[in-house]
Write a protein that holds these residues in place. Structure first.
Motif, PDB file in Angstrom:
ATOM      1  N   LEU A  12      34.738 -56.556 -13.894  1.00  0.00           N
ATOM      2  CA  LEU A  12      33.998 -55.290 -13.825  1.00  0.00           C
ATOM      3  C   LEU A  12      34.581 -54.257 -14.781  1.00  0.00           C
ATOM      4  CD1 LEU A  12      33.707 -55.173  -9.935  1.00  0.00           C
ATOM      5  CD2 LEU A  12      31.889 -55.792 -11.533  1.00  0.00           C
ATOM      6  N   THR A  13      35.910 -54.120 -14.790  1.00  0.00           N
ATOM      7  CA  THR A  13      36.527 -53.098 -15.655  1.00  0.00           C
ATOM      8  C   THR A  13      36.463 -53.494 -17.124  1.00  0.00           C
ATOM      9  OG1 THR A  13      38.688 -54.082 -15.232  1.00  0.00           O
ATOM     10  CG2 THR A  13      38.096 -52.183 -13.897  1.00  0.00           C
ATOM     11  N   ASN A  19      28.161 -54.236 -12.071  1.00  0.00           N
ATOM     12  CA  ASN A  19      28.602 -54.149 -10.682  1.00  0.00           C
ATOM     13  C   ASN A  19      27.395 -54.071  -9.744  1.00  0.00           C
ATOM     14  OD1 ASN A  19      29.679 -53.569  -8.220  1.00  0.00           O
ATOM     15  ND2 ASN A  19      30.934 -51.851  -8.921  1.00  0.00           N
ATOM     16  N   ILE A  36      27.774 -41.746   0.825  1.00  0.00           N
ATOM     17  CA  ILE A  36      28.837 -42.243  -0.052  1.00  0.00           C
ATOM     18  C   ILE A  36      29.079 -41.162  -1.092  1.00  0.00           C
ATOM     19  CG2 ILE A  36      29.528 -44.055  -1.677  1.00  0.00           C
ATOM     20  CD1 ILE A  36      29.078 -45.098   1.156  1.00  0.00           C
ATOM     21  N   ALA A  37      30.281 -40.566  -1.071  1.00  0.00           N
ATOM     22  CA  ALA A  37      30.559 -39.494  -2.027  1.00  0.00           C
ATOM     23  C   ALA A  37      31.283 -40.037  -3.244  1.00  0.00           C
ATOM     24  CB  ALA A  37      31.403 -38.410  -1.369  1.00  0.00           C
ATOM     25  N   HIS A  38      31.918 -41.181  -3.101  1.00  0.00           N
ATOM     26  CA  HIS A  38      32.800 -41.679  -4.141  1.00  0.00           C
ATOM     27  C   HIS A  38      32.812 -43.205  -4.146  1.00  0.00           C
ATOM     28  CE1 HIS A  38      36.539 -42.259  -6.407  1.00  0.00           C
ATOM     29  NE2 HIS A  38      36.389 -41.015  -6.822  1.00  0.00           N
ATOM     30  N   MET A  39      32.666 -43.805  -5.324  1.00  0.00           N
ATOM     31  CA  MET A  39      32.790 -45.252  -5.475  1.00  0.00           C
ATOM     32  C   MET A  39      33.826 -45.505  -6.564  1.00  0.00           C
ATOM     33  SD  MET A  39      28.692 -45.633  -5.663  1.00  0.00           S
ATOM     34  CE  MET A  39      28.404 -47.374  -5.954  1.00  0.00           C
ATOM     35  N   ALA A  40      34.652 -46.522  -6.380  1.00  0.00           N
ATOM     36  CA  ALA A  40      35.676 -46.819  -7.387  1.00  0.00           C
ATOM     37  C   ALA A  40      35.595 -48.281  -7.794  1.00  0.00           C
ATOM     38  CB  ALA A  40      37.059 -46.515  -6.829  1.00  0.00           C
ATOM     39  N   THR A  41      35.963 -48.549  -9.033  1.00  0.00           N
ATOM     40  CA  THR A  41      36.105 -49.916  -9.508  1.00  0.00           C
ATOM     41  C   THR A  41      37.495 -50.038 -10.118  1.00  0.00           C
ATOM     42  OG1 THR A  41      33.755 -49.985 -10.032  1.00  0.00           O
ATOM     43  CG2 THR A  41      35.130 -51.678 -11.037  1.00  0.00           C
ATOM     44  N   VAL A  42      38.257 -51.014  -9.682  1.00  0.00           N
ATOM     45  CA  VAL A  42      39.607 -51.199 -10.232  1.00  0.00           C
ATOM     46  C   VAL A  42      39.788 -52.644 -10.666  1.00  0.00           C
ATOM     47  CG1 VAL A  42      40.692 -49.329  -8.928  1.00  0.00           C
ATOM     48  CG2 VAL A  42      40.559 -51.597  -7.922  1.00  0.00           C
ATOM     49  N   GLY A  43      40.677 -52.850 -11.633  1.00  0.00           N
ATOM     50  CA  GLY A  43      40.970 -54.199 -12.117  1.00  0.00           C
ATOM     51  C   GLY A  43      41.868 -54.943 -11.136  1.00  0.00           C
ATOM     52  N   LYS A  48      46.962 -50.642  -8.298  1.00  0.00           N
ATOM     53  CA  LYS A  48      45.720 -49.875  -8.434  1.00  0.00           C
ATOM     54  C   LYS A  48      44.817 -50.045  -7.206  1.00  0.00           C
ATOM     55  CE  LYS A  48      45.752 -48.863 -13.098  1.00  0.00           C
ATOM     56  NZ  LYS A  48      47.227 -48.852 -13.196  1.00  0.00           N
ATOM     57  N   ALA A  52      43.852 -46.927  -4.732  1.00  0.00           N
ATOM     58  CA  ALA A  52      42.431 -46.602  -4.544  1.00  0.00           C
ATOM     59  C   ALA A  52      42.081 -46.623  -3.059  1.00  0.00           C
ATOM     60  CB  ALA A  52      41.564 -47.583  -5.323  1.00  0.00           C
ATOM     61  N   LEU A  55      43.617 -43.555  -1.221  1.00  0.00           N
ATOM     62  CA  LEU A  55      42.841 -42.362  -1.576  1.00  0.00           C
ATOM     63  C   LEU A  55      41.543 -42.310  -0.779  1.00  0.00           C
ATOM     64  CD1 LEU A  55      42.862 -41.860  -5.443  1.00  0.00           C
ATOM     65  CD2 LEU A  55      42.963 -40.053  -3.716  1.00  0.00           C
TER      66      LEU A  55
ATOM     67  N   ILE B  36      40.506 -50.558 -19.465  1.00  0.00           N
ATOM     68  CA  ILE B  36      39.985 -49.675 -18.420  1.00  0.00           C
ATOM     69  C   ILE B  36      40.571 -50.174 -17.108  1.00  0.00           C
ATOM     70  CG2 ILE B  36      37.911 -48.810 -17.253  1.00  0.00           C
ATOM     71  CD1 ILE B  36      38.061 -48.005 -20.190  1.00  0.00           C
ATOM     72  N   ALA B  37      41.393 -49.361 -16.474  1.00  0.00           N
ATOM     73  CA  ALA B  37      42.004 -49.812 -15.224  1.00  0.00           C
ATOM     74  C   ALA B  37      41.219 -49.283 -14.028  1.00  0.00           C
ATOM     75  CB  ALA B  37      43.449 -49.339 -15.132  1.00  0.00           C
ATOM     76  N   MET B  39      37.441 -47.183 -12.737  1.00  0.00           N
ATOM     77  CA  MET B  39      36.143 -46.552 -12.980  1.00  0.00           C
ATOM     78  C   MET B  39      35.742 -45.846 -11.689  1.00  0.00           C
ATOM     79  SD  MET B  39      34.683 -50.042 -14.605  1.00  0.00           S
ATOM     80  CE  MET B  39      32.969 -49.685 -14.989  1.00  0.00           C
ATOM     81  N   ALA B  40      35.134 -44.673 -11.816  1.00  0.00           N
ATOM     82  CA  ALA B  40      34.735 -43.948 -10.613  1.00  0.00           C
ATOM     83  C   ALA B  40      33.263 -43.555 -10.701  1.00  0.00           C
ATOM     84  CB  ALA B  40      35.588 -42.696 -10.442  1.00  0.00           C
ATOM     85  N   THR B  41      32.631 -43.485  -9.554  1.00  0.00           N
ATOM     86  CA  THR B  41      31.276 -42.961  -9.475  1.00  0.00           C
ATOM     87  C   THR B  41      31.282 -41.875  -8.420  1.00  0.00           C
ATOM     88  OG1 THR B  41      30.375 -45.131  -9.997  1.00  0.00           O
ATOM     89  CG2 THR B  41      28.852 -43.545  -9.032  1.00  0.00           C
TER      90      THR B  41
END
Lengths: 411, 411
Positions: A12-13, A19, A36-43, A48, A52, A55, B36-37, B39-41
């Motif tokens: 994804l990263t 995604n 949903i106020a916040h979505m994250a994608t991490v490697g 990390k 995430a 948080l 890119i480690a 990504m945020a939405t």
């Protein structure tokens, strides 16, 4: 409830795949009344992932994490979470027993890894060979789902949404939701038809989800009591049906193929196909429904003109005079299919899926159909936009829709 | 350089649309050698946008922010950033002049809003009516791009990537990547075969991506110079090929159908099919490749036994003695298909896709194949695990793989 979504994976990263799991989770959580106020994608890095998650737990009432639950070395979600939340990995013998049942196990001792989960994990589908578990952290649920889209979707619908709906402390008012499936109308057109329903405030929400060749519409209704929600739902459902009329082919888990199949079954009629540009896709959609052998005899995928002639009995002169993509050829293909496949109804499809083969008169996307029944035959020509796979998909669904509309009228 | 991507918009956090802009940014940044480690939405809330940006600036060398630059009331990215980074909004007369040229301006006075940017903003395409600017924060670039996909893509390619490539302090290592496609080996099995390659540290990374019926493997190699990256890539690619042997059917954009089609095309042989349990899926996969009419004549989807007999010429006695799912029936189906479809090679598939129809002797997932060629015929029986769609998908890919392996040996 207030939720967050975390997707894990270098694929994804690095932008190797889009995604789709976070999108699926967000749309269904939203429709169920969550925010949903916040979505994250991490490697794939343990630090990390842990950061995430911490948080997200600091901000939200629940968290959905997807990906990194497999048995390979880059699957490190469990390790990361065990560390970040101080829940040491524990061996789950019942998971190990399931894993050992797999034939592949002997070859892949690394699969044992999947039997180690953070302590306190509740497996979401204990009876099945599928990763996915829940942890509680300060009474907040965290759902860990596989990144494989079909497994993720199954667990989201069967486990995550129901658990959240009854989670204590949930200030959710009662929600009733339905998905309506529409073919032949565009998103904007449906939006216009349903606009009056959107003026009822927060209690009634309409969502629009354009798919490849159709649009799914969600109706989400809230009430303080189940009785109130039910009443509001029924009055709105009636309005949806009245607005969409025959464009609405089904709801919930219905597909165009399952709805058409049920109508064929009820009418005790058997269907056969002659497919050219769809190359077997319409047959594949029909046979995707278990039990379709009751009403489907088969398809002649007549890609080469010799097959149109030799198997379906299309006249060479018809092909010369009108071309393979013509209502005349479609007519003979459908008749031939009905005969050689021993069917009551037959549909033929012949068209130009592209990218090449188009002409000024018959551009890419031109598709001719014929539907032959025991006492009628009718041809149709449509122009579908989009690239090759989309033209094929639209043509196959249109073939099914022609049968569906015929059976609604005559069945 | 180390970067982060932030996408802004309620349409993303509510799952109304899939986040294609972050995906586009990630894939191009990765290909250009950036990492890119995270990504945020985030939704359209000023506080959330500001917090996400400050977090990203604390971790990364650059940030790309998409969305929320329009003129409507829910476009609040500029306001959020002005506040979070203490860069008060400033009026840009040259942008206002451009905006006033728009015909739509008279109707939408709110468009003036787009002429107010955080102080210090550099407009990315000053000559054009397109939002998009850059800010410097402690010598780190932050790119703000519109959420509209085509505008975002244009600015990403024309402005963001070139600016980053020459950014001072950039310690970019060069990246070379390839995707390898594998059929017939499981993810864990492949992991075992490729484990030695994973012991080369950060310069070489292997990723595993299980799809429905195959596995994609990524090889990513970094070097200080392009020559170093290329050499490291070639030596690793050789190891991947040596480890996966014939399980590796293709790379990059290859599909099993495109690879098999290319081999048929090269051998100047035409293929025909007789499909039962796959219901047309194998034909559909073949005809998904543009130009497949050169080597594919058609398929008889013989779902009903009458079609197996009537169209393909399977003996009734064979069906009675051995059943529809048997190597004997598969043998006659393939022969019949080769004849009636005028093909050089023919494959037949007959099996039990489930969920019902299985017996102790022939459980769900049992699938028989036959491959007939101008001078040989061979039958095969496989047992595929999974639900109906997965059994169908595996059977169709296996049918293609039988042709591919035959052509590799005899082509």
């Amino acid at each position: 409830m207030l939720g967050e979504i975390i997707a894990v994976g270098d694929e994804l990263t690095s932008g190797r795949i889009v995604n789709s799991t976070s999108y699926f989770a967000a749309s269904h959580l939203f429709a169920a009344g969550h925010k949903i106020a916040h979505m994250a994608t991490v490697g794939d890095e343990a630090g990390k992932i842990g950061t995430a998650l911490l948080l997200a737990l600091g901000r939200a009432d629940f968290v959905v994490v997807t990906g990194g639950l497999g048995s390979t070395s880059d699957d490190i979600t469990v390790e990361a979470v065990a560390e970040a939340l101080d829940r040491p990995q524990t061996f789950y013998p019942e998971i190990f027993a399931k894993i050992k049942e797999c034939k592949a196990f002997a070859k892949m001792p690394s699969m044992e890894k999947m039997a180690w989960l953070p302590s306190g994990a509740e497996v979401l589908k204990p009876g099945e060979k599928m990763a996915g578990f829940m942890l509680r952290y300060e009474e907040k649920p965290i759902f860990f789902l596989p990144g494989v889209p079909n497994q993720m979707r199954e667990l989201m619908l069967d486990r995550v949404l129901p658990r959240l709906a009854t989670w204590k402390g949930s200030s959710l008012s009662l929600v009733r939701q339905q998905i309506y499936k529409v073919f032949g109308l565009g998103e904007a057109e449906i939006n216009t038809l349903l606009a009056p329903l959107e003026e009822q405030g927060d209690a009634v929400r309409i969502g629009y989800y354009p798919m490849a060749d159709e649009v799914h519409v969600s109706l989400t209704v809230r009430g303080e009591t189940s009785r109130e929600a039910e009443a509001l739902f029924l009055s709105n459902e009636e309005k949806v049906r009245a607005a969409l009329v025959e464009g609405l082919y089904g709801e919930g888990a219905d597909t165009m193929a399952s709805v058409t199949g049920a109508l064929l079954s009820k009418a005790k009629l058997r269907l056969g196909l002659a497919e050219s540009c769809t190359g077997g896709l319409m047959a594949h959609e029909i046979t995707g429904v278990a039990g379709s052998s009751d009403y489907f005899t088969g398809s002649v995928v007549a890609y080469a003109n010799e097959v149109k002639e030799g198997v379906l009995g299309v006249q060479q002169q018809t092909l010369v005079d009108h071309g393979a993509v013509s209502e005349e050829t479609a007519r003979e293909m459908a008749r031939g299919a009905r005969k050689v496949l021993g069917a009551d109804l037959a549909v033929s499809i012949t068209g130009i899926a592209g990218p090449t083969g188009g002409t000024a008169e018959k551009p890419v996307g031109t598709v001719c159909f014929s539907l032959v029944t025991p006492d009628s035959q009718q041809e149709y020509t449509f122009h579908f936009s989009g690239k090759r796979p989309l033209v094929q998909a639209k043509a196959a669904t249109m073939g099914l829709d022609l049968v569906r509309r015929y059976l609604l009228e005559h069945g």
